[in-house]
Every structure is written in C-alpha cells, then in structure tokens.
Design a protein around this motif. Structure first.
Motif, PDB file in Angstrom:
ATOM      1  N   VAL A  77      -1.202 -27.954 -10.503  1.00  0.00           N
ATOM      2  CA  VAL A  77      -1.104 -26.510 -10.700  1.00  0.00           C
ATOM      3  C   VAL A  77      -1.259 -25.874  -9.322  1.00  0.00           C
ATOM      4  N   LEU A  78      -0.203 -25.230  -8.866  1.00  0.00           N
ATOM      5  CA  LEU A  78      -0.126 -24.710  -7.511  1.00  0.00           C
ATOM      6  C   LEU A  78      -0.377 -23.204  -7.484  1.00  0.00           C
ATOM      7  N   ALA A  79      -1.346 -22.790  -6.682  1.00  0.00           N
ATOM      8  CA  ALA A  79      -1.615 -21.363  -6.486  1.00  0.00           C
ATOM      9  C   ALA A  79      -1.394 -21.008  -5.027  1.00  0.00           C
ATOM     10  N   THR A  80      -0.661 -19.929  -4.794  1.00  0.00           N
ATOM     11  CA  THR A  80      -0.548 -19.404  -3.435  1.00  0.00           C
ATOM     12  C   THR A  80      -0.613 -17.885  -3.494  1.00  0.00           C
ATOM     13  N   LYS A  81      -0.608 -17.261  -2.317  1.00  0.00           N
ATOM     14  CA  LYS A  81      -0.872 -15.824  -2.245  1.00  0.00           C
ATOM     15  C   LYS A  81       0.033 -15.160  -1.222  1.00  0.00           C
ATOM     16  N   PHE A  82       0.177 -13.851  -1.386  1.00  0.00           N
ATOM     17  CA  PHE A  82       0.902 -13.035  -0.418  1.00  0.00           C
ATOM     18  C   PHE A  82       0.080 -11.763  -0.158  1.00  0.00           C
ATOM     19  N   GLY A  83       0.439 -11.050   0.881  1.00  0.00           N
ATOM     20  CA  GLY A  83      -0.181  -9.742   1.100  1.00  0.00           C
ATOM     21  C   GLY A  83      -0.780  -9.561   2.473  1.00  0.00           C
ATOM     22  N   ASN A  84      -1.370 -10.614   3.038  1.00  0.00           N
ATOM     23  CA  ASN A  84      -1.901 -10.557   4.397  1.00  0.00           C
ATOM     24  C   ASN A  84      -0.789 -10.970   5.358  1.00  0.00           C
ATOM     25  N   SER A  96       0.392  -5.775   2.887  1.00  0.00           N
ATOM     26  CA  SER A  96       1.551  -5.165   2.241  1.00  0.00           C
ATOM     27  C   SER A  96       1.658  -5.612   0.793  1.00  0.00           C
ATOM     28  N   GLY A  97       1.845  -4.630  -0.071  1.00  0.00           N
ATOM     29  CA  GLY A  97       2.144  -4.900  -1.473  1.00  0.00           C
ATOM     30  C   GLY A  97       3.446  -4.234  -1.882  1.00  0.00           C
ATOM     31  N   ARG A  98       4.270  -3.868  -0.888  1.00  0.00           N
ATOM     32  CA  ARG A  98       5.548  -3.223  -1.177  1.00  0.00           C
ATOM     33  C   ARG A  98       6.452  -4.167  -1.979  1.00  0.00           C
ATOM     34  N   PRO A  99       7.137  -3.654  -2.985  1.00  0.00           N
ATOM     35  CA  PRO A  99       7.954  -4.519  -3.846  1.00  0.00           C
ATOM     36  C   PRO A  99       8.925  -5.409  -3.084  1.00  0.00           C
ATOM     37  N   GLU A 100       9.591  -4.861  -2.076  1.00  0.00           N
ATOM     38  CA  GLU A 100      10.549  -5.685  -1.333  1.00  0.00           C
ATOM     39  C   GLU A 100       9.839  -6.799  -0.567  1.00  0.00           C
ATOM     40  N   TYR A 101       8.613  -6.517  -0.114  1.00  0.00           N
ATOM     41  CA  TYR A 101       7.857  -7.547   0.602  1.00  0.00           C
ATOM     42  C   TYR A 101       7.372  -8.628  -0.354  1.00  0.00           C
ATOM     43  N   VAL A 102       6.989  -8.247  -1.565  1.00  0.00           N
ATOM     44  CA  VAL A 102       6.548  -9.227  -2.564  1.00  0.00           C
ATOM     45  C   VAL A 102       7.631 -10.289  -2.756  1.00  0.00           C
ATOM     46  N   TYR A 121       0.509 -16.942  -8.786  1.00  0.00           N
ATOM     47  CA  TYR A 121       0.828 -16.167  -7.578  1.00  0.00           C
ATOM     48  C   TYR A 121      -0.106 -14.972  -7.488  1.00  0.00           C
ATOM     49  N   TYR A 122      -0.914 -14.976  -6.432  1.00  0.00           N
ATOM     50  CA  TYR A 122      -1.910 -13.917  -6.233  1.00  0.00           C
ATOM     51  C   TYR A 122      -1.440 -12.876  -5.214  1.00  0.00           C
ATOM     52  N   GLN A 123      -1.835 -11.635  -5.429  1.00  0.00           N
ATOM     53  CA  GLN A 123      -1.838 -10.667  -4.334  1.00  0.00           C
ATOM     54  C   GLN A 123      -3.154 -10.894  -3.592  1.00  0.00           C
ATOM     55  N   HIS A 124      -3.053 -11.305  -2.331  1.00  0.00           N
ATOM     56  CA  HIS A 124      -4.215 -11.760  -1.565  1.00  0.00           C
ATOM     57  C   HIS A 124      -5.212 -10.629  -1.294  1.00  0.00           C
ATOM     58  N   ARG A 125      -4.696  -9.474  -0.933  1.00  0.00           N
ATOM     59  CA  ARG A 125      -5.506  -8.270  -0.756  1.00  0.00           C
ATOM     60  C   ARG A 125      -4.700  -7.091  -1.272  1.00  0.00           C
ATOM     61  N   VAL A 126      -5.383  -6.134  -1.842  1.00  0.00           N
ATOM     62  CA  VAL A 126      -4.727  -4.955  -2.408  1.00  0.00           C
ATOM     63  C   VAL A 126      -4.285  -4.024  -1.281  1.00  0.00           C
ATOM     64  N   ILE A 132      -0.695  -0.094  -7.186  1.00  0.00           N
ATOM     65  CA  ILE A 132      -0.783  -1.448  -7.734  1.00  0.00           C
ATOM     66  C   ILE A 132       0.283  -1.667  -8.809  1.00  0.00           C
ATOM     67  N   GLU A 133       0.680  -0.606  -9.490  1.00  0.00           N
ATOM     68  CA  GLU A 133       1.710  -0.733 -10.517  1.00  0.00           C
ATOM     69  C   GLU A 133       3.038  -1.202  -9.913  1.00  0.00           C
ATOM     70  N   GLU A 134       3.350  -0.722  -8.706  1.00  0.00           N
ATOM     71  CA  GLU A 134       4.601  -1.127  -8.055  1.00  0.00           C
ATOM     72  C   GLU A 134       4.533  -2.590  -7.616  1.00  0.00           C
ATOM     73  N   THR A 135       3.387  -2.982  -7.066  1.00  0.00           N
ATOM     74  CA  THR A 135       3.230  -4.373  -6.616  1.00  0.00           C
ATOM     75  C   THR A 135       3.315  -5.341  -7.785  1.00  0.00           C
ATOM     76  N   VAL A 136       2.539  -5.077  -8.841  1.00  0.00           N
ATOM     77  CA  VAL A 136       2.530  -5.981  -9.994  1.00  0.00           C
ATOM     78  C   VAL A 136       3.869  -5.926 -10.729  1.00  0.00           C
ATOM     79  N   GLY A 137       4.534  -4.780 -10.696  1.00  0.00           N
ATOM     80  CA  GLY A 137       5.859  -4.692 -11.281  1.00  0.00           C
ATOM     81  C   GLY A 137       6.818  -5.664 -10.603  1.00  0.00           C
TER      82      GLY A 137
END
Length: 328
Positions: A77-84, A96-102, A121-126, A132-137
């Motif tokens: 089970v592989l977990a990784t993150k984005f945002g930093n 960054s939590g911008r949709p295009e960056y996600v 898949y985690y958002q590493h930092r908010v 947050i609605e745009e990022t999680v969307g």
C-alpha cells in the motif's frame, strides 16, 4: 502482522507502516543499498504500508522506493504526498494546493514511482491561499480517473478537515503524534473519529528522541535537520532527556526498548491509528516491529500518561517557519 482500517472507504494496511523519508534526506548520511534491504525486510516482517512524498530528496525518495513497489505491487500500500514545492537545487518554494498543481504533482509522482496508481494521496501541507474545496476537488478527479485510490490530508486543522470531507471522503490524516507531541488529542483526533477518518502518526518516536539513543546534540551529523529543531537545543534538550528517562524506566520494567514502549502506547490509543516510524537500518526496523509484541495493561498506560503527559516536551516541534504551516 494484523491489519488496521484507515477510514471507512475500504483502505486496509498493516498495523505499523514504514516512513521512508530518512532514506533520502534530513537525517544525515544515506545509503540507498541498505535502504533497499530495509524495504525488503519490512515486507518480510509483515509491513505493507510505505510512506513517501515528492519533496523527500526532491523526488529521489520516490525514485528509490519505486522499483520495490513495482516488484511487490499486489502486496504494498503506497502513500505519497504533494504540496511542499522545491526547486531544482532542493530549495523550498512554498506550499501549493492549486488544482493545476495537484494534477502536475500527481503525474510527476506516478512517473518517478513507475506505477499507474497511488493508493493513498495526501496533501502534505494545507495551502492557505487556495480553498481546501478546490484542492480536494482536484484530488477527487484523480480518484475518478484511477490515478489515486484514497485521499488524505496532513497537518490540517479540524475545520479544514470537515470542509475537505464535505467534498470527498478523506481516508487518513497524517500529523505528528507521539509521547512528546500529544496536542492532536484535543481537537484533531476527535474530528477524525467523528468523520471516520484513520489517523497516521508521523515521527511516532519523536524524531528518534524516544528511542533513548540520543544523549547529546553532538550525536547528530552536521547536515541533520534536528540540529535546528527547538526540542533538540539547549535547555529544551536537557528537559526532554528527563522525559525520556521516565519512559526508559517503564520500558525496563516491561523488558522492552523505549522505542517499543512508545510505539505500543500509540497503538493502544485506538485501532484507527497506524504509526509510520521511519528508519534506514534493519536493526531499528526489527526493533520497531517488536513493539507489536509488547502488551500494555491499563496500569501501564496510566503510568505512561503520568510520565509523559500532554505538553510535557520542551520546545516547539519545528522552528518558527515550520510551525506556521501546521494545523491549517
């Protein structure tokens, strides 16, 4: 090794995971060959849950564990993150939590890992500048496309967690939690349990301090980031050694290592908790797995709570700049 459920969407992982960050950066010298042996031995020991992030080693950590994941894809089970965000020389470029960056970050992680799907898949930092609605969307669209199976957040505040969950179910929250970082017990753990979100404690051994092996700041390599951590400096260091001595005493009575007592205590806080201690040495990996054999009575738990109550650690858990990104 027994499995535990993270969230209510179907994600199951081993009761103990493996944090892979230190295999590529932050904790002094690295040895990729030894790290690969640790990954293999972890799987042999029953660990199925592996945690990385695109920022660890500026992508090198994902590249390191990619072949291992590919080879054992049906078991891992592989977990990784984005945002930093980091630059080409490792410099920190902000959150960054911008949709295009996600989407861009996910595609890059899939490429480095050499897989078609990320399990968690985690958002590493908010990102305070992106709702947050745009990022999680954007993250939810990755689920729809089959690039991600489950979603997670890290170091998110209770209200952020609630807003995120309203967009798409969140399976796991990853935040620091250990015998010297217990602040999540006040608001974050309760909201996770209200919403049925699993909890993944990172740094469950206090960045190694709770092992009892660290006796001086000089024990760290010159490039070890703990040299700049408030809890490892000056009077804070001395006070925190006293906390560890209390843990070591109880561990001695239980005939286990302090690290095993600390992990066993965390595991006893609920079946929704899956710690991910990191290591780059087989010796410490096996020691951590041994925590699953430590049985704590109600009296043991009472004494541990008394020895390391909430707020007992001296100093902030990050330098001021890092603290500004937490609980957002």
């Amino acid at each position: 090794m027994a499995n535990r459920k993270l969230g209510t969407q179907g994600l199951e992982v081993s009761a103990l995971g493996l944090g892979c960050m230190g295999m590529s950066e932050f904790y002094g010298e690295t040895d990729e060959q030894e790290s690969r042996r640790v990954l293999d031995r972890a799987l042999e020991s029953g660990i199925t849950f592996y945690d990385t992030a695109d920022m660890y080693g500026s992508g090198r950590n994902e590249e390191l564990i990619g072949p291992f994941v590919q080879k054992n894809r049906d078991q891992v089970v592989l977990a990784t993150k984005f945002g930093n965000r980091r630059g080409p020389n490792g410099e920190y470029l902000g959150i960054s939590g911008r949709p295009e960056y996600v989407r861009e970050a996910c595609e890059n992680s899939l490429r480095r890992l050499g897989v078609e799907t990320i399990d968690l898949y985690y958002q590493h930092r908010v990102d305070p500048d992106t709702p947050i609605e745009e990022t999680v969307g954007a993250m939810s669209r990755l689920v729809e496309e089959g690039k991600v199976r489950y979603l997670g957040l890290s170091e998110a505040a209770p209200e952020t967690i609630r807003r995120a969950y309203a967009v798409h179910p969140i399976s796991a929250l990853q935040t620091e939690y250990s015998l010297w970082s217990r602040d999540v017990e006040d608001g974050i753990l309760p909201i996770c349990r209200e919403l049925g979100i699993g909890f993944v404690p990172y740094s469950p051994l206090g960045r190694g301090f709770l092992t009892g092996q660290i006796q001086s700041p000089e024990d760290f390599a010159a490039d070890d980031f703990r040299r700049h951590s408030p809890r490892f400096q000056g009077e804070n260091f001395a006070r925190n050694l006293e906390l560890v001595e209390r843990i070591k005493q109880i561990a001695g009575e239980k005939n286990c290592a302090p690290s095993q007592l600390a992990l066993s205590w965390l595991l006893a806080q609920g079946d929704d908790i899956v710690p991910i201690p990191g290591t780059k040495k087989i010796k410490y990996l096996l020691e951590n797995v041994g925590a699953l054999d430590v049985s704590l009575t109600a009296e043991d738990l009472r004494r541990i709570d008394e020895a390391a109550p909430q707020g007992s650690a001296a100093g902030l858990r990050y330098p001021e700049s890092g603290m500004n990104t937490l609980n957002k």
